[in-house]
Design a protein around this motif. Structure first.
Motif, mmCIF file in Angstrom:
data_model
loop_
_atom_site.group_PDB
_atom_site.id
_atom_site.type_symbol
_atom_site.label_atom_id
_atom_site.label_comp_id
_atom_site.label_asym_id
_atom_site.label_seq_id
_atom_site.Cartn_x
_atom_site.Cartn_y
_atom_site.Cartn_z
ATOM 1 N N PRO A 190 0.821 -1.210 0.000
ATOM 2 C CA PRO A 190 0.000 0.000 0.000
ATOM 3 C C PRO A 190 0.855 1.259 0.000
ATOM 4 C CG PRO A 190 -0.744 -1.573 1.667
ATOM 5 C CD PRO A 190 0.575 -2.062 1.176
ATOM 6 N N VAL A 191 0.259 2.341 -0.475
ATOM 7 C CA VAL A 191 0.909 3.645 -0.469
ATOM 8 C C VAL A 191 0.636 4.320 0.877
ATOM 9 C CG1 VAL A 191 0.929 5.945 -1.516
ATOM 10 C CG2 VAL A 191 0.746 3.911 -2.969
ATOM 11 N N MET A 217 -0.255 16.631 2.916
ATOM 12 C CA MET A 217 -0.144 15.178 2.797
ATOM 13 C C MET A 217 1.176 14.838 2.125
ATOM 14 S SD MET A 217 -3.974 13.777 1.849
ATOM 15 C CE MET A 217 -5.325 13.947 3.035
ATOM 16 N N VAL A 218 1.921 13.938 2.749
ATOM 17 C CA VAL A 218 3.174 13.428 2.193
ATOM 18 C C VAL A 218 2.926 11.993 1.758
ATOM 19 C CG1 VAL A 218 5.585 12.868 2.664
ATOM 20 C CG2 VAL A 218 4.588 14.970 3.595
ATOM 21 N N ILE A 219 3.265 11.701 0.516
ATOM 22 C CA ILE A 219 2.953 10.399 -0.074
ATOM 23 C C ILE A 219 4.223 9.587 -0.221
ATOM 24 C CG2 ILE A 219 2.072 9.213 -2.125
ATOM 25 C CD1 ILE A 219 0.844 12.691 -1.209
ATOM 26 N N ASN A 220 4.244 8.436 0.457
ATOM 27 C CA ASN A 220 5.381 7.503 0.428
ATOM 28 C C ASN A 220 6.714 8.173 0.744
ATOM 29 O OD1 ASN A 220 4.204 5.022 0.153
ATOM 30 N ND2 ASN A 220 4.889 4.646 -1.935
ATOM 31 N N GLY A 221 6.668 9.279 1.477
ATOM 32 C CA GLY A 221 7.886 9.933 1.919
ATOM 33 C C GLY A 221 8.615 10.731 0.862
ATOM 34 N N LEU A 240 -1.029 11.386 -7.204
ATOM 35 C CA LEU A 240 0.240 10.946 -6.630
ATOM 36 C C LEU A 240 0.133 9.513 -6.098
ATOM 37 C CD1 LEU A 240 1.364 14.189 -4.750
ATOM 38 C CD2 LEU A 240 2.519 13.115 -6.689
ATOM 39 N N ILE A 241 -0.988 9.192 -5.469
ATOM 40 C CA ILE A 241 -1.193 7.821 -4.989
ATOM 41 C C ILE A 241 -1.150 6.851 -6.161
ATOM 42 C CG2 ILE A 241 -2.873 6.229 -3.971
ATOM 43 C CD1 ILE A 241 -3.777 8.565 -2.176
ATOM 44 N N ASP A 242 -1.868 7.172 -7.229
ATOM 45 C CA ASP A 242 -1.900 6.291 -8.405
ATOM 46 C C ASP A 242 -0.505 6.115 -8.996
ATOM 47 O OD1 ASP A 242 -4.611 5.993 -8.116
ATOM 48 O OD2 ASP A 242 -5.148 7.473 -9.650
ATOM 49 N N ALA A 243 0.268 7.195 -9.013
ATOM 50 C CA ALA A 243 1.624 7.108 -9.557
ATOM 51 C C ALA A 243 2.486 6.168 -8.720
ATOM 52 C CB ALA A 243 2.253 8.503 -9.619
ATOM 53 N N HIS A 244 2.352 6.242 -7.409
ATOM 54 C CA HIS A 244 3.155 5.374 -6.544
ATOM 55 C C HIS A 244 2.688 3.931 -6.603
ATOM 56 C CE1 HIS A 244 5.960 8.050 -4.420
ATOM 57 N NE2 HIS A 244 5.048 8.990 -4.617
ATOM 58 N N LEU A 245 1.387 3.717 -6.791
ATOM 59 C CA LEU A 245 0.896 2.339 -6.929
ATOM 60 C C LEU A 245 1.492 1.666 -8.149
ATOM 61 C CD1 LEU A 245 -2.866 2.763 -5.950
ATOM 62 C CD2 LEU A 245 -1.143 1.456 -4.700
ATOM 63 N N GLY A 246 1.806 2.437 -9.167
ATOM 64 C CA GLY A 246 2.371 1.877 -10.385
ATOM 65 C C GLY A 246 3.866 1.655 -10.330
ATOM 66 N N GLU A 247 4.515 2.069 -9.235
ATOM 67 C CA GLU A 247 5.973 1.971 -9.153
ATOM 68 C C GLU A 247 6.466 0.638 -8.623
ATOM 69 O OE1 GLU A 247 7.245 5.241 -6.802
ATOM 70 O OE2 GLU A 247 7.062 6.705 -8.440
ATOM 71 N N GLY A 248 5.622 -0.124 -7.939
ATOM 72 C CA GLY A 248 6.081 -1.376 -7.357
ATOM 73 C C GLY A 248 6.819 -1.162 -6.057
ATOM 74 N N THR A 249 7.556 -2.191 -5.614
ATOM 75 C CA THR A 249 8.174 -2.192 -4.288
ATOM 76 C C THR A 249 9.685 -2.147 -4.304
ATOM 77 O OG1 THR A 249 8.228 -4.605 -4.232
ATOM 78 C CG2 THR A 249 6.236 -3.540 -3.398
ATOM 79 N N ASP A 250 10.308 -1.999 -5.471
ATOM 80 C CA ASP A 250 11.775 -2.005 -5.571
ATOM 81 C C ASP A 250 12.373 -3.298 -5.010
ATOM 82 O OD1 ASP A 250 11.871 0.483 -6.774
ATOM 83 O OD2 ASP A 250 12.024 1.548 -4.874
ATOM 84 N N GLY A 251 11.608 -4.398 -5.131
ATOM 85 C CA GLY A 251 12.130 -5.691 -4.697
ATOM 86 C C GLY A 251 12.173 -5.909 -3.210
ATOM 87 N N VAL A 252 11.532 -5.041 -2.427
ATOM 88 C CA VAL A 252 11.518 -5.177 -0.970
ATOM 89 C C VAL A 252 10.157 -5.690 -0.530
ATOM 90 C CG1 VAL A 252 11.639 -3.942 1.224
ATOM 91 C CG2 VAL A 252 13.225 -3.359 -0.617
#
Length: 234
Positions: free
Chosen positions: A25-26, A100-104, A119-131
């Motif tokens: 989640p974001v 509001m700060v989104i994902n830091g 911004l939330i939608d953009a971060h949802l599309g980024e994935g987890t960077d393998g973490v």
């Protein structure tokens, strides 16, 4: 209190990539104050965001509005310091509410719904960077397991946020006198519990929280990008 990190079994490194790349989640942090006249609509918007399964919505009350005539019942200087840390990291010259700060990494005015949603939608599309992060209850302990699909020579801060799920407050003085403020997912404490070097899987046992709800966050430094976060309902 800091805790010793214990490597997980080597088998954890053999999990398929589909599991390692699971969505997270974001995290949306609302910096708000009960004495801020512009904040009630943002508080209401945060409650809507909290109902989404793909968003972790948090309310962090700052203390710099207290001088107006109402001392925020949840206001903490630590939250003001965290907001200022984000401002410095992101190159902002000032802090404000509601923010509001989104994902830091990104920020928007807390009442600008379209900006926040985009911004939330953009971060949802980024994935987890393998973490990946898993948080579960094991008897009287909270078990935290994290792993990186591609071990890196970097470190993440492991934070535990203690949460009051919801509250209503009668505002008797100040700019919002006469209002009944409603808040959700109120952060009461941010605990730095460990640093994870990401070169090997992490296994960490924490004591159960005194709150009914808490959150574990993996973040770069104090106010950098948030790579993963998971709720624990206790």
């Amino acid at each position: 209190m800091r805790h010793t990190l214990i490597p997980t079994l080597a088998a954890l490194c053999l999990l398929p990539a589909s599991v390692m790349a699971q969505d997270t989640p974001v995290v949306v942090e609302l910096f708000t104050a009960q004495g801020c006249p512009s904040c009630p609509p943002a508080d209401a918007f945060l409650e809507e965001l909290a109902a989404r399964e793909d968003v972790i919505a948090l309310s962090l009350h700052v203390d710099y509005w207290d001088y107006i005539g109402w001392e925020d019942t949840f206001g903490k200087p630590e939250h003001t310091e965290r907001q200022r840390g984000y401002a410095e990291t992101q190159g902002q010259k000032m802090v404000y509410t509601p923010q509001m700060v989104i994902n830091g990494t990104d920020h928007a005015v807390g009442t600008h719904r379209i900006d926040v949603t985009d911004l939330i939608d953009a971060h949802l599309g980024e994935g987890t960077d393998g973490v990946s992060l898993d948080v579960s209850r094991d008897g009287e302990a909270v078990r935290v397991v994290a792993r990186a699909s591609d071990p890196q020579d970097a470190s993440l801060s492991v934070k535990r946020l203690h949460i009051v799920p919801e509250a209503r407050v009668d505002i008797k003085h100040g700019e919002n006198a006469g209002r009944v403020a409603r808040h959700v997912n109120i952060v009461t404490e941010i605990e730095d519990v460990a640093n994870w070097n990401m070169r090997s899987p992490l296994r960490l046992d924490l004591e159960a929280s005194s709150q009914r709800k808490s959150l574990v966050v993996l973040q770069q430094g104090s106010t950098g990008p948030i790579l993963a976060a998971k709720w624990l309902h206790e």
